[in-house]
Motif scaffolding. Structure first.
Motif, short mmCIF file in Angstrom:
data_model
loop_
_atom_site.label_atom_id
_atom_site.label_comp_id
_atom_site.label_asym_id
_atom_site.label_seq_id
_atom_site.Cartn_x
_atom_site.Cartn_y
_atom_site.Cartn_z
N ILE A 24 0.84 -1.20 0.00
CA ILE A 24 0.00 0.00 0.00
C ILE A 24 0.87 1.25 0.00
CG2 ILE A 24 -1.55 1.39 1.44
CD1 ILE A 24 -3.03 -0.79 -0.01
N LEU A 25 1.89 1.29 0.85
CA LEU A 25 2.75 2.46 0.94
C LEU A 25 3.47 2.71 -0.38
CD1 LEU A 25 4.00 4.75 2.55
CD2 LEU A 25 5.64 3.12 3.52
N TYR A 30 4.01 6.58 -5.00
CA TYR A 30 4.09 6.86 -6.43
C TYR A 30 2.95 7.75 -6.91
CZ TYR A 30 8.06 4.08 -7.98
OH TYR A 30 9.33 3.62 -8.21
N HIS A 31 1.79 7.63 -6.28
CA HIS A 31 0.62 8.36 -6.79
C HIS A 31 0.26 9.62 -6.01
CE1 HIS A 31 -0.31 5.27 -9.74
NE2 HIS A 31 -0.16 4.36 -8.80
N HIS A 32 0.72 9.74 -4.76
CA HIS A 32 0.24 10.84 -3.93
C HIS A 32 1.33 11.61 -3.19
CE1 HIS A 32 -3.93 9.79 -4.61
NE2 HIS A 32 -3.65 8.54 -4.34
N LEU A 33 2.56 11.18 -3.25
CA LEU A 33 3.62 11.86 -2.49
C LEU A 33 3.77 13.31 -2.91
CD1 LEU A 33 6.01 11.75 -0.49
CD2 LEU A 33 7.45 10.99 -2.40
N PHE A 37 2.81 16.50 -0.47
CA PHE A 37 3.93 17.10 0.24
C PHE A 37 4.89 17.87 -0.64
CE2 PHE A 37 2.77 13.25 2.73
CZ PHE A 37 2.32 13.91 3.87
N GLY A 38 4.68 17.88 -1.95
CA GLY A 38 5.60 18.56 -2.85
C GLY A 38 6.95 17.88 -2.94
N GLU A 39 7.03 16.62 -2.50
CA GLU A 39 8.26 15.85 -2.54
C GLU A 39 8.20 14.86 -3.70
OE1 GLU A 39 10.86 16.08 -0.56
OE2 GLU A 39 10.16 17.22 1.16
N THR A 40 9.37 14.48 -4.20
CA THR A 40 9.44 13.45 -5.23
C THR A 40 10.45 12.39 -4.80
OG1 THR A 40 11.20 14.57 -6.48
CG2 THR A 40 8.91 15.09 -7.06
N LEU A 41 10.26 11.19 -5.29
CA LEU A 41 11.20 10.12 -5.01
C LEU A 41 12.49 10.29 -5.79
CD1 LEU A 41 8.66 7.15 -5.11
CD2 LEU A 41 9.87 7.97 -3.08
N SER A 187 -6.77 6.14 -0.50
CA SER A 187 -7.95 6.01 -1.34
C SER A 187 -8.38 4.56 -1.49
CB SER A 187 -7.70 6.61 -2.73
OG SER A 187 -6.78 5.82 -3.45
N ASN A 188 -9.69 4.37 -1.61
CA ASN A 188 -10.20 3.02 -1.85
C ASN A 188 -9.68 2.46 -3.17
OD1 ASN A 188 -11.67 2.68 0.52
ND2 ASN A 188 -13.47 3.71 -0.32
#
Length: 226
Positions: A24-25, A30-33, A37-41, A187-188
């Motif tokens: 889930i994390l 990938y979809h909501h970070l 938070f304005g952060e990227t991986l 999200s569901n």
């Protein structure tokens, strides 16, 4: 692009299982970070606490500049090293660290961290919530500039005939260390994509739940209080 690694698992050891919260994390990051938070991986330095099989750290390795996968179980760490070696991932560093037995931060950890992650590592029957929260507080306090973003995908386990659950100890330990806990919705769509149609609102079949236990995955940000 989201990459999900296949890793070696052992059903009889909790540190050698890919728990649903890690899956889930991964999808949430990938979809909501960025939108939350304005952060990227991309280009980030990520610390995965209680990395277990290394599933999450390895799956993020295509985006992150450097992943540090921390595991404190000897069997779990051996399996973590095997999985990293099998995947031939050069930017994932395994670090053996049991923060309950060794509270000091290991020198192998980078001075600058962008993101701290944890998945299903609050389980009072097996893990010390006080030690975990002390560890998180120390990691957040190391930075002289921007505080790392700490996100935990945790499984709430509560007996169907009791009002108490495993989060009570965790929230209390956070409060004692002046840590602020904020919840962010999952999200569901993500829940059902990862866990199946029956996982709406986070409830799911849980390897660590047992009979008569309601299990629900929730996402939290941990910060130092102002």
């Amino acid at each position: 692009m989201l990459t999900s690694y296949n890793v070696r698992e052992f059903d009889d050891d909790p540190s050698c299982i890919v728990w649903p919260a890690a899956r889930i994390l991964l999808h949430w990051l990938y979809h909501h970070l960025e939108s939350n938070f304005g952060e990227t991986l991309r280009g980030s330095t990520v610390l995965d606490l209680g990395a277990g099989t290394g599933f999450l750290a390895l799956s993020l390795a295509t985006e992150a500049k450097h992943d540090v996968a921390v595991e404190g179980s000897e069997l779990g760490f051996s399996n973590l090293e095997f999985n990293i070696s099998k995947c031939n991932s050069l930017n994932v560093t395994p670090v053996f660290w049991n923060w309950e037995a060794q509270p000091g931060i290991p020198p192998e950890l980078p001075e600058k961290l962008d993101i701290i992650l944890g998945s299903d590592i609050v389980y009072p029957r097996y893990y010390d919530c006080d030690a975990l929260c002390e560890t998180v507080s120390c990691l957040l306090g190391r930075s002289l500039a921007k505080e790392p973003l700490a996100l935990f995908a945790l499984c709430e386990r509560a007996s169907t005939d009791s009002s108490s659950n495993n989060f009570d100890f965790f929230f209390e330990a956070c409060t004692k260390r002046l840590l602020k806990v904020s919840e962010f919705p999952i999200s569901n769509e993500i829940l059902t994509t990862v866990l199946g149609a029956g996982a709406v609102h986070g409830e799911h079949d849980d390897p660590g739940g047992g009979v008569g236990v309601r299990s629900c995955i929730r996402l939290f940000r941990i910060q130092r209080s102002e």
